[in-house]
Design a protein around this motif. Structure first.
Motif, mmCIF file in Angstrom:
data_model
loop_
_atom_site.group_PDB
_atom_site.id
_atom_site.type_symbol
_atom_site.label_atom_id
_atom_site.label_comp_id
_atom_site.label_asym_id
_atom_site.label_seq_id
_atom_site.Cartn_x
_atom_site.Cartn_y
_atom_site.Cartn_z
ATOM 1 N N GLU A 103 0.830 -1.199 0.000
ATOM 2 C CA GLU A 103 0.000 0.000 0.000
ATOM 3 C C GLU A 103 0.871 1.259 0.000
ATOM 4 O O GLU A 103 0.557 2.240 -0.685
ATOM 5 C CB GLU A 103 -0.932 0.007 1.211
ATOM 6 N N LYS A 114 -9.292 1.929 4.803
ATOM 7 C CA LYS A 114 -8.334 3.023 4.653
ATOM 8 C C LYS A 114 -8.509 4.048 5.770
ATOM 9 O O LYS A 114 -7.530 4.569 6.320
ATOM 10 C CB LYS A 114 -8.497 3.678 3.276
ATOM 11 N N LYS A 142 2.259 1.675 -3.466
ATOM 12 C CA LYS A 142 1.202 2.107 -4.384
ATOM 13 C C LYS A 142 0.918 3.598 -4.209
ATOM 14 O O LYS A 142 0.739 4.324 -5.197
ATOM 15 C CB LYS A 142 -0.074 1.301 -4.137
ATOM 16 N N GLN A 143 0.875 4.060 -2.956
ATOM 17 C CA GLN A 143 0.643 5.485 -2.703
ATOM 18 C C GLN A 143 1.748 6.338 -3.320
ATOM 19 O O GLN A 143 1.494 7.414 -3.873
ATOM 20 C CB GLN A 143 0.564 5.740 -1.194
ATOM 21 N N GLY A 188 -6.478 8.243 -1.810
ATOM 22 C CA GLY A 188 -6.470 6.783 -1.826
ATOM 23 C C GLY A 188 -7.874 6.218 -1.841
ATOM 24 O O GLY A 188 -8.150 5.219 -2.513
ATOM 25 N N LYS A 190 -13.382 -1.426 1.488
ATOM 26 C CA LYS A 190 -12.039 -0.942 1.190
ATOM 27 C C LYS A 190 -11.849 0.492 1.687
ATOM 28 O O LYS A 190 -10.797 0.832 2.248
ATOM 29 C CB LYS A 190 -11.780 -1.025 -0.323
#
Length: 271
Positions: free
Chosen positions: A125, A160, A128-129, A140, A156
């Motif tokens: 994650e 987050k 990906k960010q 996100g 999801k």
């Protein structure tokens, strides 16, 4: 006519799809676009999931193998359409995903340490960010695909938010929110305000999804199970009614409820 082979490679398959798209190829394949194939891709993905479930239940993976092939067909066809338009090729797709897998697994291809699946997901994650140049958590959240089933997307987004502590303390608080939202749905329903009912019902569904997360329940699977259970029980009351010379459409709701309660207590019926 081209000679048929007994063993086909991935390169052979790419050639087959290109042949189908050729001027003298298949009329159906030739007119397909990314948009026309959109719903088919979704259907095939769900059929793969069903194949996984069948394998889990029976050990038969023939359906899973076939459905994976159908998904692959869509992938290659999308890539072929893009190649014809000069945008990208199947090789570009493979290059991109290969680079992504290496970049997002620095604990395998680099020096980063990740000994647990949880650490791997955290690293994934974070990478990906960085790739998406996300500076806020909201970015996100907006990245979560709107085309996902609503309950999956909601879960999801909630996860987050939970990562920064914006969450309930436990399932009891989450359950209290469900009760609160249900009360608000009933209040606006009493007032006969359709737009408010729509909004409040969405809040109720969102809070139920939140509760499922705290209970570690896959809401999609739980709802699927409940639907199957309903069908099985309905089949019983319909069959029992017919055996007694009755038709459901001629029965009162109390009579049907009696059969429903009867089937709930049967142990030899998969209900």
């Amino acid at each position: 006519m081209e000679d048929k082979k007994t063993v086909y490679s991935f390169e052979d398959f790419k050639h087959i799809m290109a042949r189908l798209r050729a001027e003298d190829g298949c009329p159906w394949d030739r007119v397909q676009t990314h948009q026309s194939l959109r719903d088919g891709m979704l259907e095939e993905a769900y059929e793969v999931v069903e194949g996984i479930d069948v394998y889990q239940e029976t050990g038969d993976d023939s359906n899973l193998c076939e459905e994976l092939g159908d998904v692959l067909m869509h992938i290659v066809l999308h890539a072929r359409i893009a190649e014809e338009e000069g945008r990208f090729t199947m090789d570009d797709v493979i290059q991109g995903i290969s680079e992504k897998m290496i970049h997002r697994h620095p604990h395998v291809f680099g020096t980063v340490k990740a000994d647990t699946p949880e650490q791997v997901l955290d690293n994934w994650e974070a990478i990906k960010q960085e790739e998406k140049q996300e500076e806020t958590l909201t970015q996100g959240m907006r990245r979560v695909a709107k085309s996902l089933p609503a309950n999956i997307r909601a879960a999801k987004v909630q996860k987050k938010a939970a990562k920064v502590g914006f969450d309930f303390e436990d399932y009891r608080q989450a359950a209290g929110k469900v009760t609160e939202e249900l009360r608000e749905v009933l209040e606006v329903a009493e007032k006969g305000q359709p737009e408010d009912v729509f909004e409040e019902f969405g809040d109720l569904m969102f809070s139920v999804l939140n509760l499922s997360r705290f209970l570690d329940v896959n809401a999609e699977n739980a709802l699927t199970n409940a639907t199957e259970k309903f069908i099985n029980r309905f089949e019983y009351i319909e069959g029992t009614a017919e055996k007694r010379g009755l038709r459901l459409k001629h029965m009162t709701i109390d009579e049907m409820d009696e059969l429903w309660n009867e089937v709930k207590h049967l142990k030899d019926v998969d209900v």
